[in-house]
Design a protein around this motif. Sequence first.
Motif, short mmCIF file in Angstrom:
data_model
loop_
_atom_site.label_atom_id
_atom_site.label_comp_id
_atom_site.label_asym_id
_atom_site.label_seq_id
_atom_site.Cartn_x
_atom_site.Cartn_y
_atom_site.Cartn_z
N GLU A 113 2.85 -32.27 -19.81
CA GLU A 113 3.20 -33.13 -20.94
C GLU A 113 4.14 -32.41 -21.90
O GLU A 113 5.06 -33.01 -22.45
CB GLU A 113 1.94 -33.58 -21.66
N ALA A 117 8.21 -33.64 -22.60
CA ALA A 117 8.84 -33.92 -23.89
C ALA A 117 10.16 -33.16 -24.04
O ALA A 117 11.02 -33.56 -24.82
CB ALA A 117 7.89 -33.55 -25.03
N PRO A 120 12.39 -35.11 -19.86
CA PRO A 120 11.60 -36.16 -19.20
C PRO A 120 12.15 -36.60 -17.84
O PRO A 120 11.42 -37.20 -17.07
CB PRO A 120 11.67 -37.33 -20.19
N THR A 182 6.39 -37.60 -15.01
CA THR A 182 5.47 -38.51 -15.68
C THR A 182 4.15 -38.68 -14.96
O THR A 182 3.08 -38.71 -15.59
CB THR A 182 6.13 -39.90 -15.84
N GLU A 221 1.40 -45.45 -20.09
CA GLU A 221 2.21 -44.84 -21.14
C GLU A 221 3.68 -45.11 -20.87
O GLU A 221 4.11 -45.34 -19.73
CB GLU A 221 1.97 -43.34 -21.24
N LEU A 223 7.50 -43.41 -22.10
CA LEU A 223 8.18 -42.32 -22.79
C LEU A 223 9.65 -42.66 -22.93
O LEU A 223 10.32 -42.98 -21.94
CB LEU A 223 7.99 -41.01 -22.04
N ASN A 225 13.36 -41.24 -24.56
CA ASN A 225 13.99 -39.98 -24.95
C ASN A 225 15.50 -40.18 -25.05
O ASN A 225 16.10 -40.93 -24.29
CB ASN A 225 13.69 -38.90 -23.92
N ARG A 699 6.31 -40.96 -27.07
CA ARG A 699 5.42 -41.29 -25.96
C ARG A 699 4.38 -42.27 -26.48
O ARG A 699 3.69 -42.00 -27.47
CB ARG A 699 4.76 -40.04 -25.40
N LYS A 701 1.02 -44.46 -25.58
CA LYS A 701 -0.08 -44.60 -24.63
C LYS A 701 -0.82 -45.90 -24.88
O LYS A 701 -1.03 -46.30 -26.02
CB LYS A 701 -1.03 -43.41 -24.73
#
Length: 702
Positions: A113, A117, A120, A182, A221, A223, A225, A699, A701
């Motif tokens: 994780e 970040a 990704p 991921t 989730e 994400l 970016n 991110r 969730k």
Amino acid sequence: MAKFSPATLLLLSLGSVSVAADALAHDHSNKAHASSEHQAHTDKDKHGHDDEHGHKDEHGHGDEHGHQDEHGHGDEHGHDHDMERIVVHSTRFGRIVDDQPMRVEAIVREEIEEKAAMRPGNISMLLAETGGVRVQTTSPALGSANVRLQGLYGRYTQLLADGLPLYGNQASSLGLLQIPPTDLGQVEVIKGSASSLYGGSALGGVINLISRKPGDEAAGEVLLNATTENGQDITAYAETPITDNLKGSVTAGAHYQSMEDLDADGWADLPEYERYTLRPRMFYEGDAGDTLYVTAGFMTENRQGGTLEGNTVADGNPFVQIQDSERVDGGLVYTRPIGETLTFNTRASAMVQDHFHAYGVDQDNDKHSNYLLETSLSGYLDNLDWVLGAAYQSEHYESDNYSSFDYTYEVPGAFAVVDYHVTDDLIASVSSRFDDHSEYGTQVSPRLSMLYRADEFTVRGSWGQGYYAPTPFVEEIEAAGLSRLEPLGDLKEETAETASLDFTYRLGDLETNLTLFGSDIHNATQLEAFSSTDNGPLDRVRLVNAQGESQIRGSEVLLRYYLGDVKLTASYLYLDATEQVDSTGQRQQMALTPEHSAGFVAMWEQHGNFRAGFEAYYTGTQRLNDNPYMDKSEPYWHLGLMGEITTGRFSWFINLENLLNIKQSDTHPLLLPERAPSGQWTTDMWSRNDGFIANAGVRIKF
């Protein structure tokens, strides 16, 4: 190439996780004080689909050895394994890492994780910051890279997904850049020859990507970016129980990067790409203890680098480099207990990858395909664990324009693994594999490993031999294409002998590790330049076996200290890697192999609230090969900062990479004054060339 915005990607991604949008918040990252080798947060092995040995896991059923299950039940040997020790699968025994005679380093979900970040879109940073692992850029035009373990060539590293070669026996150098992290629950790394376990493609070691296991509630989730150099990523993950016995997950990703020329030399320092990925997974647990894991994957990417519009290389012509890729793969792992002490296991996979290549005016379409079928039977006695199996592997390559390089390798084989508990604290492991290679004949790959434990002190020793079947795709050819390569002659298989001695000691909150290792490589393939005309310039290359042997000797040191919520990690790698110079018989340092490298990471985390980290990595000097500007590189530092704040379902992160704005082109030009015999227009990459980059995102969730 169409560009897409983060807002558009968000809408696409939210649709893919709508099945989980109304579920309760699900926490996938249990707090851990973790060691990459020993004690760590772990995604529990709730399904046991890789436990070929038949040892029970989350159901709490121990075995006669008392091999610990995930509920932290101790064993009759008296070792106090707590419930947060890592279960690893790459050695073919589903067992906690402390009980593995073969050293396995695990990167756990919490660390995944953190790296997701930072980057990704792919797993390159996740691996690059692991001790003894070097991610080597192989094509400055396309940004492709491979992984070198303890100085061994990147082509010797086998990349697996849940034990399956879904990215091919010889994964393309772009493979690392096309796998989002991921849906990974854990990454396991074996350094040194693992041919006894996985065949010739694992001569230098194995990187096994273990998937996340769905929980008992629907969850997901997203994400998002974006980077300061016009890069955008979005990944989405969803998991859900389907029936009492069946669970599923799906991961989707979309990634974009524009072409960027950071040093204004007319050559792209960041290639342009647009990539989409999709991977569903199914996990079945039968009432009789049988398990079935099934996965499929799809990836499509368009990638372009080289000269920018209106620019040329030294011969006055533009040189645009393109690689368009499509990959489809599928695999399964089935396990069924037979009686009290036996387990039947079978696994199968198939991968087909189509490429369109352009190297200036030279173009080519090609296809790589890879197939695996494997069956094994495992069991255990009072002091003995064993696996016996048979496997069939097939690898194919076809080129439209360069059919002389087409090849098909058919490799039936048999393997055996035996772990023997000599005493409560001494375990010996012997493994061997027999392969009947269609091109290189009979190959036998043995490995011996030993584990000794005394309270907080652990010693491991390993020795192994293996082989690698040569293909045209050494690093330089992946960067330059086949147009200047002579058809392969009578090559011998590449072989290596590797050994390591590993010492680990824990004292309270301090963990220390020292590894001494060495490798001898025989018949390593390398390019040899020659002239296609009498007394003409060197304008072509051929692939030959190197004379003499390449020798690697080195050591790794790892220190990790926990100070409350702060984790401090320091590492150092020494490499004495030499090869024989054919013309003189003298030895020289292997190119692009730094003798000294080190790292320091400080991470402050309060679980569920925030994390903040600082990292510093040092890379020492390297011998450079065929570089007209310098013979030896300069040392350099890579510094980074990251921070993440969690508020409910939202985790907001920012990451600052390469704070010193290091670029190789600040030291010398990247472009060559004339084209290399292999066809390359750039020097090899010994540093990084992307300069300072910041990325930030969120991110979410469900």
